[in-house]
Motif scaffolding. Structure first.
Motif, short mmCIF file in Angstrom:
data_model
loop_
_atom_site.label_atom_id
_atom_site.label_comp_id
_atom_site.label_asym_id
_atom_site.label_seq_id
_atom_site.Cartn_x
_atom_site.Cartn_y
_atom_site.Cartn_z
N LEU A 155 16.38 0.61 -9.63
CA LEU A 155 15.62 1.78 -10.04
C LEU A 155 14.15 1.45 -10.21
N GLY A 156 13.84 0.27 -10.76
CA GLY A 156 12.45 -0.10 -10.95
C GLY A 156 11.67 -0.15 -9.65
N VAL A 157 12.31 -0.60 -8.58
CA VAL A 157 11.66 -0.63 -7.27
C VAL A 157 11.47 0.77 -6.74
N VAL A 158 12.47 1.62 -6.89
CA VAL A 158 12.38 3.01 -6.43
C VAL A 158 11.26 3.74 -7.16
N LEU A 159 11.14 3.51 -8.46
CA LEU A 159 10.08 4.15 -9.24
C LEU A 159 8.70 3.66 -8.81
N HIS A 160 8.57 2.38 -8.53
CA HIS A 160 7.28 1.86 -8.09
C HIS A 160 6.91 2.45 -6.73
N ARG A 164 4.01 4.94 -8.13
CA ARG A 164 2.77 4.14 -7.98
C ARG A 164 2.27 4.17 -6.53
N THR A 165 3.15 3.78 -5.59
CA THR A 165 2.73 3.71 -4.19
C THR A 165 2.48 5.09 -3.62
N ALA A 166 3.35 6.05 -3.93
CA ALA A 166 3.21 7.39 -3.35
C ALA A 166 1.93 8.06 -3.81
N SER A 170 -1.42 9.27 -1.62
CA SER A 170 -1.95 10.64 -1.63
C SER A 170 -3.39 10.70 -2.10
N LEU A 171 -3.70 9.99 -3.18
CA LEU A 171 -5.00 10.16 -3.83
C LEU A 171 -6.06 9.15 -3.37
N ALA A 172 -5.61 7.99 -2.91
CA ALA A 172 -6.57 7.01 -2.37
C ALA A 172 -6.72 7.22 -0.87
N HIS A 173 -5.66 6.95 -0.12
CA HIS A 173 -5.74 7.09 1.34
C HIS A 173 -5.89 8.54 1.77
N HIS A 263 8.16 11.25 -0.44
CA HIS A 263 7.71 11.25 -1.82
C HIS A 263 6.64 12.31 -2.06
N ASP A 264 6.71 13.41 -1.30
CA ASP A 264 5.77 14.53 -1.45
C ASP A 264 4.32 14.07 -1.31
N GLU A 265 4.08 13.12 -0.42
CA GLU A 265 2.72 12.62 -0.20
C GLU A 265 1.90 13.66 0.57
N VAL A 266 0.61 13.72 0.23
CA VAL A 266 -0.28 14.70 0.84
C VAL A 266 -1.57 14.01 1.27
#
Length: 284
Positions: A155-160, A164-166, A170-173, A263-266
């Protein structure tokens, strides 16, 4: 609106499955994505309060705040502030002569905060080092979260991956990197923080706490709360010794889904952002 979500009590998770926690995490991620893409006017009082508190942590007095309506308007005001490469120079040998820049001290206490928060995570935190599987140490695959959990991905990997990554994608790239690339100057721009588009790491540690998967001390909660307040309240900011230049949030943001993600990335649409002074950067 919750002002310091990171300081809320952790949930009672004894009866919750990994799938249940993931569904809660999706809602938390959406909260922070909404902050990252907010077009509400900046909450200037909250911003100045939290920035003053962060300055105090590095033994600096309250700066004068210079508010501008777009990153474009900020560029003439931040000339002479250190670039990221110059900040890295202070952690290499030999050090440059003179006094380290304030931005370097801010980066240091932010890094120390993240380390302290990671120390409070109940599982091995992928933020510190990649979590591997098997004797060969292969990275865990990125799969749709329900399939990942069913396949044994922690679960910890899925949450990261899913928070965090998603949010970083979205907000950086998807936002700040394209916008930064349209700014004038030609050379490296002074190092800055991104306010609402810094949501990725704040959301990650907030989610772990709210899901009952991390426990933070009072000082860490207070410090995280100030960074969280900036994400909820303003756009980009450049810290100087005497003046802190802060950008209001855009008045219009239009995004589109990133194809092939779960992950609903935009990302910004072409021409999808306009600031309050009318600056309307055209993206490639």
């Amino acid at each position: 609106m919750r002002r310091y979500a990171a300081a809320e009590p952790v949930a009672d998770v004894r009866s919750k499955s990994a799938h249940d926690r993931w569904q809660e995490a999706v809602k938390i991620r959406q909260e922070w994505l909404d902050h990252g893409l907010s077009t509400q006017p900046a909450d200037r009082r909250t911003v100045e309060h939290s920035l003053t508190a962060i300055y105090a942590r590095i033994s600096r007095p309250k700066p004068r705040f210079e508010w501008v309506d777009s990153p474009y308007k900020a560029i003439p005001l931040v000339a002479g502030l250190p670039t990221l490469d110059q900040l890295y120079g202070w952690i290499r040998d030999p050090h440059p002569r003179g006094t380290p820049p304030l931005a370097g001290d801010l980066a240091m206490i932010e890094s120390q905060l993240r380390g302290a928060l990671s120390a409070g995570v109940s599982h091995s935190d992928p933020e510190l080092s990649p979590v591997r599987r098997g004797k060969r140490g292969e990275p865990w695959p990125e799969l749709p979260p329900p399939k990942a959990l069913d396949a044994g991905v922690p679960l910890g990997v899925v949450l990261h991956q899913g928070i965090r990554t998603a949010l970083h994608r979205s907000l950086a790239h998807g936002f700040r990197i394209p916008i930064r690339g349209t700014l004038p100057g030609g050379g490296p721009l002074p190092a800055c923080w991104y306010g609402q588009q810094d949501a990725a790491w704040v959301a990650y540690y907030d989610a772990l706490h709210r899901l009952g998967l991390a426990s933070y001390g009072p000082d860490e909660l207070e410090h995280l709360g100030h960074w969280a307040a900036l994400v909820r309240s303003c756009g980009w900011w450049w810290p100087g010794e005497d003046v802190c230049v802060v950008v209001d949030r855009p008045e219009m943001i239009r995004t589109e889904p990133v194809p092939g993600t779960w992950h609903d990335e935009v990302r910004l649409r072409r021409g999808g952002v306009r600031y309050r002074d009318g600056w309307h950067p055209l993206l490639a």
